[in-house]
Motif scaffolding. Sequence first.
Motif, PDB file in Angstrom:
ATOM      1  N   TYR A   1      54.755  37.442  62.498  1.00  0.00           N
ATOM      2  CA  TYR A   1      54.897  38.826  62.046  1.00  0.00           C
ATOM      3  C   TYR A   1      55.615  38.899  60.697  1.00  0.00           C
ATOM      4  O   TYR A   1      55.307  39.758  59.865  1.00  0.00           O
ATOM      5  N   GLU A   2      56.564  37.986  60.473  1.00  0.00           N
ATOM      6  CA  GLU A   2      57.258  37.953  59.183  1.00  0.00           C
ATOM      7  C   GLU A   2      56.301  37.520  58.079  1.00  0.00           C
ATOM      8  O   GLU A   2      56.268  38.108  56.988  1.00  0.00           O
ATOM      9  N   LEU A   3      55.527  36.500  58.346  1.00  0.00           N
ATOM     10  CA  LEU A   3      54.566  36.011  57.363  1.00  0.00           C
ATOM     11  C   LEU A   3      53.526  37.081  57.042  1.00  0.00           C
ATOM     12  O   LEU A   3      53.197  37.306  55.874  1.00  0.00           O
ATOM     13  N   LYS A   4      53.030  37.746  58.060  1.00  0.00           N
ATOM     14  CA  LYS A   4      52.011  38.774  57.855  1.00  0.00           C
ATOM     15  C   LYS A   4      52.527  39.885  56.948  1.00  0.00           C
ATOM     16  O   LYS A   4      51.828  40.350  56.044  1.00  0.00           O
ATOM     17  N   GLU A   5      53.756  40.309  57.168  1.00  0.00           N
ATOM     18  CA  GLU A   5      54.343  41.377  56.353  1.00  0.00           C
ATOM     19  C   GLU A   5      54.540  40.919  54.906  1.00  0.00           C
ATOM     20  O   GLU A   5      54.225  41.654  53.959  1.00  0.00           O
ATOM     21  N   ASN A   6      55.050  39.701  54.727  1.00  0.00           N
ATOM     22  CA  ASN A   6      55.285  39.189  53.382  1.00  0.00           C
ATOM     23  C   ASN A   6      53.982  39.001  52.613  1.00  0.00           C
ATOM     24  O   ASN A   6      53.896  39.327  51.420  1.00  0.00           O
ATOM     25  N   LEU A   7      52.973  38.472  53.289  1.00  0.00           N
ATOM     26  CA  LEU A   7      51.677  38.276  52.641  1.00  0.00           C
ATOM     27  C   LEU A   7      51.038  39.615  52.282  1.00  0.00           C
ATOM     28  O   LEU A   7      50.389  39.744  51.243  1.00  0.00           O
ATOM     29  N   ALA A   8      51.227  40.615  53.135  1.00  0.00           N
ATOM     30  CA  ALA A   8      50.677  41.939  52.844  1.00  0.00           C
ATOM     31  C   ALA A   8      51.314  42.515  51.577  1.00  0.00           C
ATOM     32  O   ALA A   8      50.616  43.080  50.721  1.00  0.00           O
ATOM     33  N   ASN A   9      52.624  42.368  51.454  1.00  0.00           N
ATOM     34  CA  ASN A   9      53.308  42.866  50.250  1.00  0.00           C
ATOM     35  C   ASN A   9      52.793  42.149  48.999  1.00  0.00           C
ATOM     36  O   ASN A   9      52.617  42.771  47.938  1.00  0.00           O
ATOM     37  N   PHE A  10      52.558  40.851  49.137  1.00  0.00           N
ATOM     38  CA  PHE A  10      52.094  40.055  47.995  1.00  0.00           C
ATOM     39  C   PHE A  10      50.662  40.417  47.608  1.00  0.00           C
ATOM     40  O   PHE A  10      50.363  40.679  46.442  1.00  0.00           O
ATOM     41  N   THR A  11      49.767  40.438  48.579  1.00  0.00           N
ATOM     42  CA  THR A  11      48.353  40.677  48.273  1.00  0.00           C
ATOM     43  C   THR A  11      48.076  42.132  47.909  1.00  0.00           C
ATOM     44  O   THR A  11      47.088  42.422  47.235  1.00  0.00           O
ATOM     45  N   ASN A  12      48.932  43.047  48.336  1.00  0.00           N
ATOM     46  CA  ASN A  12      48.766  44.443  47.921  1.00  0.00           C
ATOM     47  C   ASN A  12      49.005  44.603  46.422  1.00  0.00           C
ATOM     48  O   ASN A  12      48.492  45.538  45.804  1.00  0.00           O
ATOM     49  N   LYS A  13      49.780  43.708  45.859  1.00  0.00           N
ATOM     50  CA  LYS A  13      50.032  43.740  44.421  1.00  0.00           C
ATOM     51  C   LYS A  13      49.077  42.824  43.669  1.00  0.00           C
ATOM     52  O   LYS A  13      48.509  43.201  42.635  1.00  0.00           O
ATOM     53  N   TYR A  14      48.906  41.619  44.195  1.00  0.00           N
ATOM     54  CA  TYR A  14      48.102  40.621  43.477  1.00  0.00           C
ATOM     55  C   TYR A  14      46.694  40.542  44.065  1.00  0.00           C
ATOM     56  O   TYR A  14      46.373  39.657  44.863  1.00  0.00           O
ATOM     57  N   ASN A  15      45.872  41.498  43.639  1.00  0.00           N
ATOM     58  CA  ASN A  15      44.458  41.516  43.993  1.00  0.00           C
ATOM     59  C   ASN A  15      43.670  41.988  42.777  1.00  0.00           C
ATOM     60  O   ASN A  15      44.241  42.572  41.849  1.00  0.00           O
ATOM     61  N   TRP A  16      42.364  41.721  42.773  1.00  0.00           N
ATOM     62  CA  TRP A  16      41.596  42.010  41.562  1.00  0.00           C
ATOM     63  C   TRP A  16      41.488  43.510  41.277  1.00  0.00           C
ATOM     64  O   TRP A  16      41.386  43.922  40.120  1.00  0.00           O
ATOM     65  N   GLU A  17      41.524  44.333  42.306  1.00  0.00           N
ATOM     66  CA  GLU A  17      41.460  45.773  42.077  1.00  0.00           C
ATOM     67  C   GLU A  17      42.632  46.234  41.208  1.00  0.00           C
ATOM     68  O   GLU A  17      42.456  47.008  40.263  1.00  0.00           O
ATOM     69  N   ASN A  18      43.828  45.742  41.513  1.00  0.00           N
ATOM     70  CA  ASN A  18      44.996  46.088  40.707  1.00  0.00           C
ATOM     71  C   ASN A  18      44.907  45.490  39.305  1.00  0.00           C
ATOM     72  O   ASN A  18      45.245  46.150  38.312  1.00  0.00           O
ATOM     73  N   GLN A  19      44.459  44.255  39.226  1.00  0.00           N
ATOM     74  CA  GLN A  19      44.381  43.597  37.923  1.00  0.00           C
ATOM     75  C   GLN A  19      43.328  44.257  37.026  1.00  0.00           C
ATOM     76  O   GLN A  19      43.521  44.384  35.811  1.00  0.00           O
ATOM     77  N   SER A  20      42.228  44.694  37.620  1.00  0.00           N
ATOM     78  CA  SER A  20      41.175  45.336  36.824  1.00  0.00           C
ATOM     79  C   SER A  20      41.630  46.688  36.285  1.00  0.00           C
ATOM     80  O   SER A  20      41.152  47.139  35.239  1.00  0.00           O
ATOM     81  N   LEU A  21      42.555  47.344  36.968  1.00  0.00           N
ATOM     82  CA  LEU A  21      43.124  48.592  36.445  1.00  0.00           C
ATOM     83  C   LEU A  21      43.859  48.319  35.136  1.00  0.00           C
ATOM     84  O   LEU A  21      43.821  49.139  34.210  1.00  0.00           O
ATOM     85  N   GLU A  22      44.533  47.167  35.067  1.00  0.00           N
ATOM     86  CA  GLU A  22      45.219  46.791  33.828  1.00  0.00           C
ATOM     87  C   GLU A  22      44.215  46.550  32.709  1.00  0.00           C
ATOM     88  O   GLU A  22      44.456  46.911  31.547  1.00  0.00           O
ATOM     89  N   LEU A  23      43.087  45.966  33.051  1.00  0.00           N
ATOM     90  CA  LEU A  23      42.028  45.764  32.056  1.00  0.00           C
ATOM     91  C   LEU A  23      41.517  47.100  31.537  1.00  0.00           C
ATOM     92  O   LEU A  23      41.235  47.273  30.343  1.00  0.00           O
ATOM     93  N   THR A  24      41.370  48.066  32.446  1.00  0.00           N
ATOM     94  CA  THR A  24      40.910  49.405  32.043  1.00  0.00           C
ATOM     95  C   THR A  24      41.888  50.046  31.065  1.00  0.00           C
ATOM     96  O   THR A  24      41.476  50.673  30.085  1.00  0.00           O
ATOM     97  N   LYS A  25      43.182  49.864  31.316  1.00  0.00           N
ATOM     98  CA  LYS A  25      44.189  50.413  30.423  1.00  0.00           C
ATOM     99  C   LYS A  25      44.065  49.823  29.012  1.00  0.00           C
ATOM    100  O   LYS A  25      44.208  50.511  28.017  1.00  0.00           O
ATOM    101  N   ILE A  26      43.800  48.500  28.965  1.00  0.00           N
ATOM    102  CA  ILE A  26      43.651  47.840  27.677  1.00  0.00           C
ATOM    103  C   ILE A  26      42.436  48.406  26.941  1.00  0.00           C
ATOM    104  O   ILE A  26      42.479  48.693  25.746  1.00  0.00           O
ATOM    105  N   TYR A  27      41.344  48.584  27.677  1.00  0.00           N
ATOM    106  CA  TYR A  27      40.097  49.088  27.079  1.00  0.00           C
ATOM    107  C   TYR A  27      40.306  50.526  26.547  1.00  0.00           C
ATOM    108  O   TYR A  27      39.904  50.846  25.440  1.00  0.00           O
ATOM    109  N   GLU A  28      40.957  51.352  27.378  1.00  0.00           N
ATOM    110  CA  GLU A  28      41.163  52.769  26.960  1.00  0.00           C
ATOM    111  C   GLU A  28      42.098  52.835  25.773  1.00  0.00           C
ATOM    112  O   GLU A  28      41.955  53.718  24.917  1.00  0.00           O
ATOM    113  N   LYS A  29      43.051  51.929  25.704  1.00  0.00           N
ATOM    114  CA  LYS A  29      43.994  51.932  24.592  1.00  0.00           C
ATOM    115  C   LYS A  29      43.298  51.649  23.266  1.00  0.00           C
ATOM    116  O   LYS A  29      43.684  52.163  22.213  1.00  0.00           O
ATOM    117  N   ASN A  30      42.234  50.866  23.325  1.00  0.00           N
ATOM    118  CA  ASN A  30      41.516  50.499  22.108  1.00  0.00           C
ATOM    119  C   ASN A  30      40.295  51.378  21.858  1.00  0.00           C
ATOM    120  O   ASN A  30      39.478  51.054  21.010  1.00  0.00           O
TER     121      ASN A  30
END
Length: 242
Positions: free
Chosen positions: A213-242
């Motif tokens: 249960y500890e591992l599941k919670e920690n992995l959830a916190n990690f993968t909720n941040k480090y996934n391609w959906e979140n990373q692609s939002l950063e790419l969108t910001k770069i594109y809109e900025k330019n």
Amino acid sequence: LNQKIKWFLENFFIKFADEIITVNKAIADLYKTLYKLKKNPFVIHNCPHKTLIPKSNILKEKLGIPNDRYLIIYQGILSKGRNIKKLINFMNDTKIDNLAIVFMGYGELEEEVKNAANEQIFYHPAVPPIDLLNYTASADCGISLIADSCISYRYCTPNKLFEYSMAGLPVITSDLPEQARLVKKYKIGEVPESDRSSDLTAAILTIMKIKSYELKENLANFTNKYNWENQSLELTKIYEKN
């Protein structure tokens, strides 16, 4: 001479880029210092898509590994600088009961891995990216022991770190700046103090005792941040900025 030429070319052309993107903060900081950049490069981590991967038993079934074995997986390039030989030697000498490892991938050390195969060491060919995480999820722990042999390796954040986590596995990583920082911050695995067998044994035994249960919670916190959906939002910001 070759390195100096590459540095000169990169140093010249990087000034003409509208934006600079790299894979983690350590490398971004290094680029800014090395090339005297006026602004920070953007960081886009190379993460898999956010997805729920059910636990499976693919590798044990395909390779005939007993179900009671604690299965470690190494996936990726089988080449120098990734401590493949040390892992093979470790598995041949380990005193940990019911431990097995699967090397899944390809590269210059592929034949050496195949030749080392025994009741604890197994080889599986690389699989298509679309199937990868299903295989990953059939192991119990992922490992990424990159050697600190050059700047590129020292500051790396291998794809497998994010893939292991997305597949629900704790990870064992080298004590290198970016890998160790993520693993320790989110408590998703262990960082051995060195690549000595005693330190690796301690790390594996510690991970084997982690409450699910500890591992599941920690992995959830990690993968909720480090996934391609979140990373692609950063790419969108770069594109809109330019």
